[in-house]
Design a protein around this motif. Structure first.
Motif, PDB file in Angstrom:
ATOM      1  N   ALA A   1       0.768  -1.251  -0.039  1.00 23.51           N
ATOM      2  CA  ALA A   1       0.168   0.042   0.026  1.00 23.51           C
ATOM      3  C   ALA A   1       0.846   1.289   0.125  1.00 23.51           C
ATOM      4  CB  ALA A   1      -1.017  -0.173   1.288  1.00 23.51           C
ATOM      5  N   GLU A   2       2.027   1.191   0.856  1.00 22.22           N
ATOM      6  CA  GLU A   2       2.834   2.362   0.880  1.00 22.22           C
ATOM      7  C   GLU A   2       3.445   2.657  -0.541  1.00 22.22           C
ATOM      8  OE1 GLU A   2       4.970   5.621   2.535  1.00 22.22           O
ATOM      9  OE2 GLU A   2       3.414   4.396   3.331  1.00 22.22           O
ATOM     10  N   LYS A   3       3.815   1.687  -1.306  1.00 21.83           N
ATOM     11  CA  LYS A   3       4.428   1.505  -2.395  1.00 21.83           C
ATOM     12  C   LYS A   3       3.539   2.208  -3.623  1.00 21.83           C
ATOM     13  CE  LYS A   3       7.740  -1.141  -5.029  1.00 21.83           C
ATOM     14  NZ  LYS A   3       8.502  -2.427  -5.120  1.00 21.83           N
ATOM     15  N   GLY A   4       2.280   2.263  -3.316  1.00 25.29           N
ATOM     16  CA  GLY A   4       1.024   2.743  -4.227  1.00 25.29           C
ATOM     17  C   GLY A   4       0.275   1.383  -4.951  1.00 25.29           C
ATOM     18  N   VAL A   5       0.463   0.176  -4.535  1.00 24.04           N
ATOM     19  CA  VAL A   5      -0.229  -0.878  -4.996  1.00 24.04           C
ATOM     20  C   VAL A   5      -1.673  -0.516  -4.532  1.00 24.04           C
ATOM     21  CG1 VAL A   5      -0.631  -3.294  -4.992  1.00 24.04           C
ATOM     22  CG2 VAL A   5       1.930  -2.375  -5.036  1.00 24.04           C
ATOM     23  N   PHE A   6      -2.502  -0.904  -5.547  1.00 27.67           N
ATOM     24  CA  PHE A   6      -3.955  -0.878  -5.352  1.00 27.67           C
ATOM     25  C   PHE A   6      -4.550  -2.032  -5.910  1.00 27.67           C
ATOM     26  CE2 PHE A   6      -3.225   1.615  -9.161  1.00 27.67           C
ATOM     27  CZ  PHE A   6      -4.184   0.902 -10.125  1.00 27.67           C
ATOM     28  N   GLY A   7      -4.107  -2.881  -6.442  1.00 24.57           N
ATOM     29  CA  GLY A   7      -4.637  -4.267  -6.955  1.00 24.57           C
ATOM     30  C   GLY A   7      -3.789  -5.368  -7.762  1.00 24.57           C
ATOM     31  N   SER A   8      -4.181  -6.514  -7.989  1.00 30.61           N
ATOM     32  CA  SER A   8      -3.124  -7.336  -8.366  1.00 30.61           C
ATOM     33  C   SER A   8      -3.729  -7.971  -9.983  1.00 30.61           C
ATOM     34  CB  SER A   8      -3.591  -8.635  -7.480  1.00 30.61           C
ATOM     35  OG  SER A   8      -2.663  -9.724  -7.971  1.00 30.61           O
TER      36      SER A   8
END
Length: 197
Positions: free
Chosen positions: A159-166
């Motif tokens: 989440a901190e890295k900017g991931v919002f999905g897979s």
């Protein structure tokens, strides 16, 4: 060649499809709980909450599988499989060749050629049959508090890295989301001199 950071959850069929197309790349493998990360960043799983989008996604998945020439068969036990357990089992294996074998075997069992993944013993047996070193000991570890804490930390880091999905991919600091962004990923790698486009 610079490694691509691959962030994934086994419950994502698009992550399975993407993995079948990036086997030539050097990867670092980052399992995370997509539902938890979506909550952290304010995202919504619309293919689940919107029936018509879910129906479209099912057809779309079939088109991608046909284009890639790979099997696509949803595990009939999907609702009974503990997705977090699969992620914890993966985190128990150090990143590298053994984790990669495990990831490929688990994605295949979820979406390619379904296999029983309902218990720690079944997961460990599947990984053992895939030749993953140390699989026998995993059955007693994958539900441990230490691995649950590792998964929570992986979710926070994603989440901190900017991931919002897979699936999400990183080439350096550039993020690419989705199976349909692999061309952009390869172009970024080519520009960096890491791989031929």
């Amino acid at each position: 060649m610079a490694a691509v950071a691959f962030h994934f959850d086994y419950r994502s069929p698009y992550s399975y499809l993407a993995l079948t197309q990036i086997r030539d790349l050097e990867l670092t493998l980052h399992p995370f709980d997509v539902i938890d990360v979506m909550k952290r960043v304010g995202n919504t799983p619309t293919t689940i909450t919107c029936m018509v989008k879910g129906q479209y996604a099912n057809a779309d998945l079939g088109r991608w599988a046909s284009r890639y020439g790979v099997p696509l068969s949803r595990n009939p036990q999907m609702r009974e499989i503990d997705g977090r357990r699969l992620l914890r089992a993966t985190l128990a294996i150090p990143d590298g060749p053994e984790r990669r074998k495990a990831v490929e075997a688990l994605f295949k069992a979820m979406w390619g050629e379904p296999a029983s993944l309902g218990s720690p013993a079944e997961i460990a047996a599947l990984l053992s049959s895939a030749g993953v070193a140390g699989s026998a000991e995993l059955a007693d570890r994958m539900d441990g508090d230490d691995l649950e804490a590792m998964l929570d930390a992986a979710n926070a880091a994603a989440a901190e890295k900017g991931v919002f999905g897979s699936p999400s991919f990183f080439a350096g600091d550039a993020m690419f989301f989705g199976n349909d962004r692999l061309d952009f990923l390869r172009e970024a790698l080519a520009e960096a001199g890491a791989v031929a486009a």
